[in-house]
Write an enzyme that holds these catalytic residues in place. Sequence first.
Site, short mmCIF file in Angstrom:
data_model
loop_
_atom_site.label_atom_id
_atom_site.label_comp_id
_atom_site.label_asym_id
_atom_site.label_seq_id
_atom_site.Cartn_x
_atom_site.Cartn_y
_atom_site.Cartn_z
N TYR A 99 54.18 51.48 37.39
CA TYR A 99 55.71 51.76 37.04
C TYR A 99 56.29 50.64 35.99
O TYR A 99 56.75 50.83 34.95
CB TYR A 99 56.62 51.56 38.26
CG TYR A 99 56.56 52.48 39.20
CD1 TYR A 99 56.98 53.96 39.14
CD2 TYR A 99 55.47 52.37 40.37
CE1 TYR A 99 56.97 54.75 40.21
CE2 TYR A 99 55.34 53.42 41.22
CZ TYR A 99 56.03 54.64 40.85
OH TYR A 99 55.79 55.76 42.14
N ASN A 127 61.29 63.32 39.21
CA ASN A 127 60.58 64.46 38.42
C ASN A 127 60.60 65.70 39.12
O ASN A 127 59.87 65.85 40.09
CB ASN A 127 58.96 64.20 38.13
CG ASN A 127 58.31 65.01 37.47
OD1 ASN A 127 58.73 65.90 36.68
ND2 ASN A 127 56.99 64.98 37.88
N CYS A 135 53.43 62.74 37.70
CA CYS A 135 54.04 61.71 38.49
C CYS A 135 53.33 61.07 39.75
O CYS A 135 53.24 59.71 40.00
CB CYS A 135 55.29 61.90 39.05
SG CYS A 135 55.49 63.42 39.97
N HIS A 136 52.03 61.98 40.02
CA HIS A 136 51.31 61.48 41.10
C HIS A 136 50.33 60.44 40.68
O HIS A 136 49.64 59.69 41.42
CB HIS A 136 50.55 62.57 41.80
CG HIS A 136 49.85 63.47 40.81
ND1 HIS A 136 50.10 64.55 39.93
CD2 HIS A 136 48.42 63.35 40.32
CE1 HIS A 136 49.42 64.92 39.32
NE2 HIS A 136 48.29 64.38 39.59
N GLU A 162 41.66 64.84 41.25
CA GLU A 162 41.27 64.37 39.55
C GLU A 162 40.16 63.50 39.44
O GLU A 162 39.74 63.06 38.45
CB GLU A 162 42.48 63.81 39.04
CG GLU A 162 43.65 65.02 38.90
CD GLU A 162 44.92 64.27 38.31
OE1 GLU A 162 44.87 63.23 37.83
OE2 GLU A 162 45.74 65.24 38.26
#
Length: 178
Positions: A99, A127, A135-136, A162
Amino acid sequence: MYYSTKYLSPVGTLTLGSDGENLVGLWLEGQKYFGGAAGELEKQDGLPVFCAVKGWLERYFAGEKPSPFELPLRPMGGEFRQQVWELLCQIPYGEVTTYGALAKELAAQMGRASMSSQAVGGAVGHNPISIIIPCHRVVGASGSLTGYAGGIPAKIKLLKHEGVDLARLFVPKKGTAL
């Protein structure tokens, strides 16, 4: 009028929302802020945008790395949130950021000396197009997996999918995202 359809994914049932031409939302079942500003959604399975999004999701969950920019996205939110969501789209597949890093980047774009990480976190948390606007991929500065409206288990599953190295990341003991 806004429309919806469902998509069965490895992280559960997803609801897709559209204004008829653009994707305005993608929510995990039970997600905070479900539906967002779209309000009432009328079931409509055959929209071309939904076909495109489902194809994108098929590719994503098959291990490909499709870009958010391939789809007609129109998340609903004010200018600040739009700027944050645009930054989220630039986080590479398989990587995470914080962040604070997003706040620093946004401050630089706006010509400001600094930006509140909490304000950025609020925009990230709201989001409306989960997974596609990634956003993850945002974590706390300490490696905390906090802040995912779809829930920590879904966030972990997406990051593992991912190929993110979760060794330095951890689930917080308490917090608003649990």
